[in-house]
Write a protein that holds these residues in place. Structure first.
Motif, PDB file in Angstrom:
ATOM      1  N   GLU A 102     -17.683  14.356  17.762  1.00 13.65           N
ATOM      2  CA  GLU A 102     -18.967  13.694  17.958  1.00 13.65           C
ATOM      3  C   GLU A 102     -20.107  14.705  17.858  1.00 13.65           C
ATOM      4  N   HIS A 103     -19.862  15.879  18.448  1.00 17.25           N
ATOM      5  CA  HIS A 103     -20.872  16.921  18.424  1.00 17.25           C
ATOM      6  C   HIS A 103     -21.148  17.365  16.979  1.00 17.25           C
ATOM      7  N   ARG A 104     -20.074  17.459  16.206  1.00 16.54           N
ATOM      8  CA  ARG A 104     -20.172  17.938  14.837  1.00 16.54           C
ATOM      9  C   ARG A 104     -20.901  16.943  13.927  1.00 16.54           C
ATOM     10  N   THR A 105     -20.589  15.652  14.115  1.00 16.06           N
ATOM     11  CA  THR A 105     -21.175  14.662  13.211  1.00 16.06           C
ATOM     12  C   THR A 105     -22.428  14.023  13.787  1.00 16.06           C
ATOM     13  N   GLN A 106     -22.770  14.409  15.033  1.00 16.92           N
ATOM     14  CA  GLN A 106     -23.944  13.841  15.714  1.00 16.92           C
ATOM     15  C   GLN A 106     -23.877  12.314  15.737  1.00 16.92           C
ATOM     16  N   GLU A 165     -20.568   9.128  10.786  1.00 12.89           N
ATOM     17  CA  GLU A 165     -19.214   8.857  10.295  1.00 12.89           C
ATOM     18  C   GLU A 165     -18.363  10.133  10.359  1.00 12.89           C
ATOM     19  N   ILE A 166     -17.125   9.975  10.763  1.00 10.04           N
ATOM     20  CA  ILE A 166     -16.236  11.132  10.832  1.00 10.04           C
ATOM     21  C   ILE A 166     -15.342  11.167   9.606  1.00 10.04           C
ATOM     22  N   CYS A 167     -15.371  12.263   8.876  1.00  8.07           N
ATOM     23  CA  CYS A 167     -14.496  12.341   7.718  1.00  8.07           C
ATOM     24  C   CYS A 167     -13.359  13.320   7.974  1.00  8.07           C
ATOM     25  N   GLU A 168     -12.414  13.311   7.089  1.00  3.35           N
ATOM     26  CA  GLU A 168     -11.208  14.119   7.266  1.00  3.35           C
ATOM     27  C   GLU A 168     -11.527  15.605   7.434  1.00  3.35           C
ATOM     28  N   ARG A 169     -12.535  16.046   6.684  1.00  2.72           N
ATOM     29  CA  ARG A 169     -12.881  17.467   6.734  1.00  2.72           C
ATOM     30  C   ARG A 169     -13.366  17.881   8.115  1.00  2.72           C
ATOM     31  N   ASP A 170     -14.117  16.983   8.759  1.00  4.44           N
ATOM     32  CA  ASP A 170     -14.582  17.282  10.114  1.00  4.44           C
ATOM     33  C   ASP A 170     -13.401  17.492  11.045  1.00  4.44           C
ATOM     34  N   VAL A 171     -12.452  16.552  10.932  1.00  2.64           N
ATOM     35  CA  VAL A 171     -11.270  16.640  11.799  1.00  2.64           C
ATOM     36  C   VAL A 171     -10.564  17.970  11.567  1.00  2.64           C
ATOM     37  N   GLU A 172     -10.386  18.296  10.309  1.00  2.00           N
ATOM     38  CA  GLU A 172      -9.677  19.521   9.982  1.00  2.00           C
ATOM     39  C   GLU A 172     -10.387  20.750  10.554  1.00  2.00           C
ATOM     40  N   GLU A 173     -11.712  20.752  10.409  1.00  2.00           N
ATOM     41  CA  GLU A 173     -12.461  21.907  10.892  1.00  2.00           C
ATOM     42  C   GLU A 173     -12.401  22.036  12.404  1.00  2.00           C
ATOM     43  N   VAL A 174     -12.451  20.889  13.083  1.00  6.31           N
ATOM     44  CA  VAL A 174     -12.351  20.921  14.552  1.00  6.31           C
ATOM     45  C   VAL A 174     -10.996  21.488  14.974  1.00  6.31           C
ATOM     46  N   LEU A 175      -9.932  21.026  14.304  1.00  6.79           N
ATOM     47  CA  LEU A 175      -8.595  21.512  14.661  1.00  6.79           C
ATOM     48  C   LEU A 175      -8.464  22.999  14.358  1.00  6.79           C
TER      49      LEU A 175
END
Lengths: 339, 112
Positions: free
Chosen positions: A36-40, A43-53
């Motif tokens: 949530e912090h990353r995308t403000q 929409e959350i995309c796969e790349r966001d998830v990957e970067e968070v992990l």
């Protein structure tokens, strides 16, 4: 969000079960917060998830942080003792099996090639077994020690210089080599006794190249006493282990030794008071092996020795035990004297 | 040259390890959940990654310096941590120790 579930599983599945559910939920919340912090809020995309992990790091590293630093099977405090015990056990197995192999080979020299193969295989499997059991035993000690927080208790106790052990008096000191040699000897005898009791006897190598054994013991009868004898062996190894750890004669060690002597005397009397443990055909076997001929003077001597020994075995054992006991008492006397 | 950098970063990590605990304790007189704590500390110039903070919070709870409570009323359940009475005492004591440590270290640095 399959990948998040997989990540959480990878972190938590090796953690203690009690904490697992809690950590799972916490991680789930954390990852959602980070996304949530990353995308403000977008929409959350796969790349966001990957970067968070990726930011959270490799799952096994995170799991290690949750577990804390204690990742020992055997901690450095126990490792020295573990190493000594392991060396003793492996050395005993190698020597014991080698002796058995040499005896068997002398008895049946024809089997050459396959025999060596069998020997190598049994050597390897036995060493692996020995290694595994020693390691498991120490692992259990380590696990329980930590669980009972015994180690922590020790740390909390205040240390005083007066607790320093006295420099061993050479008169009461036990050389490390003495109990170690004794353990190795005991283990070798155990292996020989268990694996090839039928070879305990008079071995005659014929001129024709074959070998005949006149065994001392009645295999079937003495095998029923094996559990008892193994118990005695375990006690004996325990005794030597205590000697090894103590490093010097103390009143407690001497007391344990006396108890051990009594126990071993009782067990050996139980075993040898049963005359069935002796091979009833020993004298006939001896004649059959060709060492002595029936009715000769030699035969008379041998049969005298045999009958006397089997009859008075109990007394021989008692005498040895008494001598050892006197020796311990003398040691004790010296400890008193040296104080 | 890179070995000097590596050594410094290793030593800095050791130095930081202790200060992070003071930082965490300092912010928990009000209940916070893990990620909010990351943000607050970041804002104040102490950066800590969540992968280090979350296990640390559990450890401090196990040492009875923190108390925790799940809040399930929000959009997602969150575990809130708060200083325990013992944690408060420990924190105050730690601050005193920290100050005296700083003044000793500064003394040493200036004298050399």
């Amino acid at each position: 969000m399959e990948i998040v579930k997989r990540y959480i599983y990878a972190v938590t599945h090796k953690l203690p079960e009690k904490q697992r559910a809690d950590i799972e939920q916490e991680l789930q919340g954390l990852i959602e917060d980070m996304l949530e912090h990353r995308t403000q809020g977008g929409e959350i995309c796969e790349r966001d998830v990957e970067e968070v992990l990726l930011e959270l790091g490799a799952p096994h590293e995170l799991a290690a942080k949750y577990k804390g630093n204690r990742k020992y099977l055997i901690s450095p405090e126990l490792f020295d003792l573990y190493w000594v015990v392991l060396k003793i056990v492996i050395l005993s197995i190698v020597i014991g099996l080698s002796v058995v192999a040499v005896i068997e080979f002398l008895l049946e020299p024809v089997r050459g090639g396959p025999f060596i193969g069998e020997f190598v295989v049994s050597l390897i499997t036995s060493c692996v077994q020995g290694f595994a059991w020693v390691t498991i035993a120490f692992g259990i000690v380590e696990y329980n020690g930590v669980k009972a927080s015994g180690i922590e208790l020790d740390k909390k106790k205040e240390w005083k210089p007066s607790q320093l052990p006295a420099i061993p008096n050479p008169q009461t000191q036990i050389k490390r080599s003495e109990p170690i040699a004794s353990i190795i000897f005991t283990l070798i005898i155990t292996i020989l006794f268990t694996a090839s009791i039928q070879f305990f006897g008079i071995i005659n190598f014929n001129d024709e190249g074959s070998t005949v054994v006149a065994p001392f013991f009645n295999e079937e009868a003495i095998r029923t006493y094996f559990p008892l004898l193994w118990g005695l062996i375990a006690l004996s190894i325990l005794k030597d282990g205590l000697k090894l750890v103590a490093g010097r004669w103390t009143a407690r060690l001497a007391a344990f030794n006396l108890l051990f002597n009594i126990a071993s005397l009782v067990i050996l009397i139980i075993v040898f008071s049963d005359s069935a443990v002796w091979n009833p055909e020993f004298l006939n076997d001896l004649v059959a092996s060709g060492i002595v001929s029936s009715g000769s003077e030699g035969f008379q001597t041998v049969s005298n020795i045999w009958n006397n020994t089997t009859d008075s075995m109990i007394y021989i054992i008692a005498a040895i035990t008494i001598i050892d006991t006197i020796w311990i008492v003398w040691k004790m006397y010296r400890i008193r004297g040296s104080k | 040259m890179s070995s000097v950098k590596e050594t410094i970063s290793g030593l800095m990590q050791e130095l930081r390890r202790g200060t992070i605990i003071i930082g965490v304790l300092s912010q928990l007189s009000e209940p916070q959940y893990g990620y909010s704590l990351v943000a607050i500390l970041e804002e104040k110039g102490i950066s800590i990654d969540p992968g280090t903070l979350y296990p640390l919070l559990r450890r401090l709870e196990k040492q009875e310096l923190l108390e925790s409570k799940w809040d399930t009323n929000e959009t997602r359940p969150r575990k809130y941590y708060l200083l325990s009475p013992m944690g408060k005492e420990v924190y105050e004591q730690l601050c005193l120790e920290w100050k005296s440590m700083i003044s000793s270290v500064e003394n040493i640095i200036e004298q050399s």
